[in-house]
Motif scaffolding. Structure first.
Motif, short mmCIF file in Angstrom:
data_model
loop_
_atom_site.label_atom_id
_atom_site.label_comp_id
_atom_site.label_asym_id
_atom_site.label_seq_id
_atom_site.Cartn_x
_atom_site.Cartn_y
_atom_site.Cartn_z
N MET A 49 0.84 -1.18 0.00
CA MET A 49 0.00 0.00 0.00
C MET A 49 0.88 1.24 0.00
O MET A 49 1.87 1.31 0.72
N GLY A 50 0.53 2.19 -0.82
CA GLY A 50 1.28 3.44 -0.89
C GLY A 50 0.87 4.41 0.21
O GLY A 50 -0.04 4.14 1.01
N ARG A 51 1.54 5.52 0.24
CA ARG A 51 1.22 6.62 1.14
C ARG A 51 0.90 7.84 0.30
O ARG A 51 1.40 7.97 -0.82
N LEU A 52 0.10 8.76 0.83
CA LEU A 52 -0.17 10.01 0.13
C LEU A 52 0.78 11.06 0.70
O LEU A 52 0.79 11.33 1.90
N ILE A 53 1.58 11.63 -0.18
CA ILE A 53 2.62 12.58 0.21
C ILE A 53 2.36 13.93 -0.43
O ILE A 53 2.24 14.04 -1.66
N PHE A 54 2.28 14.96 0.43
CA PHE A 54 2.18 16.33 -0.06
C PHE A 54 3.57 16.94 -0.01
O PHE A 54 4.22 16.95 1.04
N ALA A 55 4.04 17.43 -1.14
CA ALA A 55 5.35 18.07 -1.22
C ALA A 55 5.19 19.44 -1.85
O ALA A 55 4.40 19.61 -2.78
N ALA A 56 5.96 20.40 -1.31
CA ALA A 56 5.89 21.76 -1.84
C ALA A 56 7.19 22.48 -1.59
O ALA A 56 7.83 22.29 -0.56
N ILE A 57 7.55 23.32 -2.55
CA ILE A 57 8.62 24.29 -2.33
C ILE A 57 7.92 25.54 -1.82
O ILE A 57 6.95 26.01 -2.42
N THR A 58 8.40 26.06 -0.70
CA THR A 58 7.73 27.17 -0.04
C THR A 58 8.72 28.25 0.38
O THR A 58 9.89 27.96 0.61
N SER A 59 8.23 29.47 0.44
CA SER A 59 9.04 30.55 1.01
C SER A 59 9.16 30.29 2.51
O SER A 59 8.37 29.55 3.09
N ILE A 60 10.09 30.95 3.15
CA ILE A 60 10.28 30.75 4.58
C ILE A 60 9.04 31.21 5.37
O ILE A 60 8.77 30.72 6.45
N ASP A 61 8.25 32.11 4.78
CA ASP A 61 7.02 32.53 5.45
C ASP A 61 5.80 31.72 5.01
O ASP A 61 4.66 32.06 5.32
N GLY A 62 6.05 30.61 4.31
CA GLY A 62 5.00 29.61 4.09
C GLY A 62 4.16 29.71 2.84
O GLY A 62 3.07 29.13 2.79
N TYR A 63 4.63 30.35 1.78
CA TYR A 63 3.84 30.49 0.56
C TYR A 63 4.47 29.74 -0.61
O TYR A 63 5.69 29.73 -0.76
N THR A 64 3.62 29.16 -1.45
CA THR A 64 4.10 28.46 -2.64
C THR A 64 4.25 29.39 -3.84
O THR A 64 5.04 29.12 -4.74
N VAL A 65 3.45 30.43 -3.86
CA VAL A 65 3.57 31.51 -4.85
C VAL A 65 3.38 32.81 -4.10
O VAL A 65 2.72 32.86 -3.06
N ASP A 66 3.94 33.90 -4.65
CA ASP A 66 3.78 35.19 -3.98
C ASP A 66 2.43 35.81 -4.37
O ASP A 66 1.63 35.19 -5.09
N ALA A 67 2.16 37.01 -3.90
CA ALA A 67 0.86 37.66 -4.12
C ALA A 67 0.55 37.88 -5.59
O ALA A 67 -0.61 37.94 -5.98
#
Length: 187
Positions: free
Chosen positions: A1-19
């Motif tokens: 059985m697999g696992r569900l993995i969430f992966a993201a590159i994030t800024s140090i303040d927690g955003y994946t894209v800026d405003a």
């Protein structure tokens, strides 16, 4: 059985894209990219929303003649995986090994994970929020880039409390930090 993995590159303040929707600040150097490649080798299926799929589909046509070998490696990893895209507007996939689903269905995703002999990756914080809410995410992998963007799309879901257990961390020469967490389930 697999696992569900969430992966993201994030800024140090927690955003994946800026405003403004930009993520040009997130481009990994070759050391970080090679590390990400190694993390992604275990993924057999990617789950995406439309926007993340449209962003990631560039990997179908890479590498170019001038691209670094680490780029070619990631492109091969991405092309080898199956993709499921949740979209109410897309009617056809533009990449092989891809199917379109009109809506995220937690029971269907749970069955996919249970039937998989490899891990399943979920990309994009909006789609991941639905998986977090359904209690499906097993692991969180954040690549924290040493830049503060001041706002944008948060990597982790707003309004949801997540209890995480640190499994691993790694610091890179450029100041980026990789964090790997297990998602703790309430008993």
């Amino acid at each position: 059985m697999g696992r569900l993995i969430f992966a993201a590159i994030t800024s140090i303040d927690g955003y994946t894209v800026d405003a403004s929707g930009s993520f040009d600040w997130a481009a990994p150097d070759s050391e970080v990219h090679a590390f990400v490649n190694d993390l992604e080798r275990g993924i057999g299926t990617y789950l995406y929303g439309r926007r993340m799929y449209e962003t990631m589909r560039v990997w179908q046509d890479l590498p170019g003649a001038d691209d670094h070998p680490v780029t070619a490696d990631y492109a091969a990893i991405w092309r080898a995986a199956d993709k499921v895209v949740y979209s109410s507007t897309l009617t056809a996939a533009t990449t092989p090994q891809t199917r379109i689903q009109p809506a995220f269905d937690a029971a269907e995703v749970r069955s996919l994970i249970e039937a998989s002999d490899r891990d399943v990756g979920i990309g994009g914080p909006t789609l991941a929020a639905a998986a977090f809410a359904a209690g499906l995410v097993d692991e969180v992998r954040l690549i924290a880039v040493p830049v503060s963007v001041g706002g944008g799309t948060p990597a982790l879901p707003a309004g949801q409390r997540l209890h995480l257990d640190l499994l691993d961390e790694r610091r890179f020469a450029n100041g980026t930090v990789a964090l790997r967490y297990a998602v703790l389930r309430a008993d």
